[in-house]
Design a protein around this motif. Sequence first.
Motif, PDB file in Angstrom:
ATOM      1  N   ALA A   1      29.712  19.886 -90.768  1.00  0.00           N
ATOM      2  CA  ALA A   1      28.307  20.012 -91.175  1.00  0.00           C
ATOM      3  C   ALA A   1      27.390  20.062 -89.957  1.00  0.00           C
ATOM      4  CB  ALA A   1      27.922  18.844 -92.090  1.00  0.00           C
ATOM      5  N   ALA A   2      27.693  19.234 -88.948  1.00  0.00           N
ATOM      6  CA  ALA A   2      26.899  19.254 -87.713  1.00  0.00           C
ATOM      7  C   ALA A   2      27.060  20.592 -86.999  1.00  0.00           C
ATOM      8  CB  ALA A   2      27.330  18.102 -86.801  1.00  0.00           C
TER       9      ALA A   2
ATOM     10  N   GLN B   1      24.887  23.330 -88.737  1.00  0.00           N
ATOM     11  CA  GLN B   1      23.449  23.254 -88.467  1.00  0.00           C
ATOM     12  C   GLN B   1      23.136  23.662 -87.036  1.00  0.00           C
ATOM     13  OE1 GLN B   1      21.902  19.403 -89.702  1.00  0.00           O
ATOM     14  NE2 GLN B   1      21.569  20.176 -91.784  1.00  0.00           N
ATOM     15  N   SER B   2      23.977  23.259 -86.102  1.00  0.00           N
ATOM     16  CA  SER B   2      23.755  23.646 -84.716  1.00  0.00           C
ATOM     17  C   SER B   2      23.949  25.147 -84.536  1.00  0.00           C
ATOM     18  CB  SER B   2      24.704  22.869 -83.804  1.00  0.00           C
ATOM     19  OG  SER B   2      24.316  22.968 -82.462  1.00  0.00           O
ATOM     20  N   ALA B   3      24.939  25.714 -85.234  1.00  0.00           N
ATOM     21  CA  ALA B   3      25.184  27.152 -85.159  1.00  0.00           C
ATOM     22  C   ALA B   3      23.986  27.939 -85.688  1.00  0.00           C
ATOM     23  CB  ALA B   3      26.438  27.517 -85.941  1.00  0.00           C
ATOM     24  N   ALA B   4      23.376  27.455 -86.745  1.00  0.00           N
ATOM     25  CA  ALA B   4      22.196  28.138 -87.306  1.00  0.00           C
ATOM     26  C   ALA B   4      21.056  28.151 -86.284  1.00  0.00           C
ATOM     27  CB  ALA B   4      21.753  27.441 -88.590  1.00  0.00           C
TER      28      ALA B   4
ATOM     29  N   SER C   1      22.372  16.697 -90.397  1.00  0.00           N
ATOM     30  CA  SER C   1      23.809  16.480 -90.195  1.00  0.00           C
ATOM     31  C   SER C   1      24.138  16.109 -88.753  1.00  0.00           C
ATOM     32  CB  SER C   1      24.597  17.735 -90.595  1.00  0.00           C
ATOM     33  OG  SER C   1      24.482  17.967 -91.982  1.00  0.00           O
ATOM     34  N   LEU C   2      23.172  16.293 -87.855  1.00  0.00           N
ATOM     35  CA  LEU C   2      23.366  15.895 -86.458  1.00  0.00           C
ATOM     36  C   LEU C   2      22.986  14.432 -86.224  1.00  0.00           C
ATOM     37  CD1 LEU C   2      21.844  19.155 -85.033  1.00  0.00           C
ATOM     38  CD2 LEU C   2      24.157  18.382 -84.520  1.00  0.00           C
ATOM     39  N   VAL C   3      22.351  13.822 -87.217  1.00  0.00           N
ATOM     40  CA  VAL C   3      21.874  12.448 -87.063  1.00  0.00           C
ATOM     41  C   VAL C   3      23.003  11.412 -87.099  1.00  0.00           C
ATOM     42  CG1 VAL C   3      20.476  10.660 -88.179  1.00  0.00           C
ATOM     43  CG2 VAL C   3      19.531  12.956 -87.821  1.00  0.00           C
TER      44      VAL C   3
END
Length: 397
Positions: free
Chosen positions: A259-260, A263-266, A334-336
Amino acid sequence: MANATKTFVQFGAGNIGRSFIGRLFAEAGYRVVFIDVDSRLVSLLNERRSYPVVVKQNDRPDQVRLIGGVSAIDGRDREAVIDVLTQADGMATSVGQRGLQAVLPLLAAALELRAANNAPPLDLIIAENLRSGAAWFRQNLGPLLPEGFDLDSRLGLVETSIGKMVPIMPQDALNEDPLQLFAEPYDTLIVDRLGFRREVPALAGLKPVNNIAAWVDRKLFLHNMSHAALAYLGYQANPALIYCWQAMELPAVVDAVRAALLQSAAALNRAYPDDLSQEELAAHADDLLNRYRNRALGDTLHRVGRDLGRKLAREDRLIGACLLAAKHGLPFDSLVPPIRAALKFAAPDEQGRVGEADQRILQAVAERGPRAVLCEIAGLDAGQSMDQRVLEACFPE
């Protein structure tokens, strides 16, 4: 062996220097000279003129590559280092930012001699975890050179994106052979095509790109970010875990890391739409998760997660990815969880120790709370809107 008469100088005979950069050039036929301050390592390399790299991969026998045609110079031998640099056809550094301070005066002296001798330009491959490495070298080399020295034409500054994983060597393996290194099969070295002043070397595994910033950020915010997230979330799930592959056997951890990654890829695709497609980023994320399952590599949570002060810095893998997503108006929830888990991370090394700097951070968290410590480490300013969004997401007041 068309390159047998060419000399490549590699500052740093450690994991990346020997198992990756130096090996690529040696296998292409260059005479590789390592510069290091480990006198025992220098002596052994000069005695044997070779070293083994053991490629580790699940369900396959170890592949041992004997890398020959190498020698070494003690980095404190100023005259010998400058002499080999004046004759070199290329060079690289893999010494860390502190080590680079010792490289600068040696390189400056060699560049002056090369200019006086009308030698060709020298290309420097910056194989460091250093964003904007070319700018760093220009800024720090300039004051060491004569006024008016044309650094831009004399020195090619080639930034890289290095995705190779090299674990800490187990002590028993070093006792068996202090020169051997373990490595994964991945062998692609992404370099800035525009940084070279000479012809780009024809090396297997070399991938020149035109917009290196995109690929540096891809490495930082996909590979480095997800690897650290795996360590922090894996340790949080089970502090008894030792290896990354063990964390990859926990479905909840894998789902959280994936999930992280998404989101980072986006955020990366939004930042670099012409260089990093959603399809390529998704494929790279899948490949990373597969590589983290490599039991044979023996990569540990300690190695991947240690050095919290650097890994939670503002522009580094986790906070940097959050800020990039926030900048483009994208979610980063999701990075949190990995950031929260990082401030509880205490995975020990092979001797059962946690680094002193990380211990101080954990003690500060216990005394002052995670929000205050994250603010300090990452330099987050609650008065700035994006910083405030990240801070509130991680540790709401």
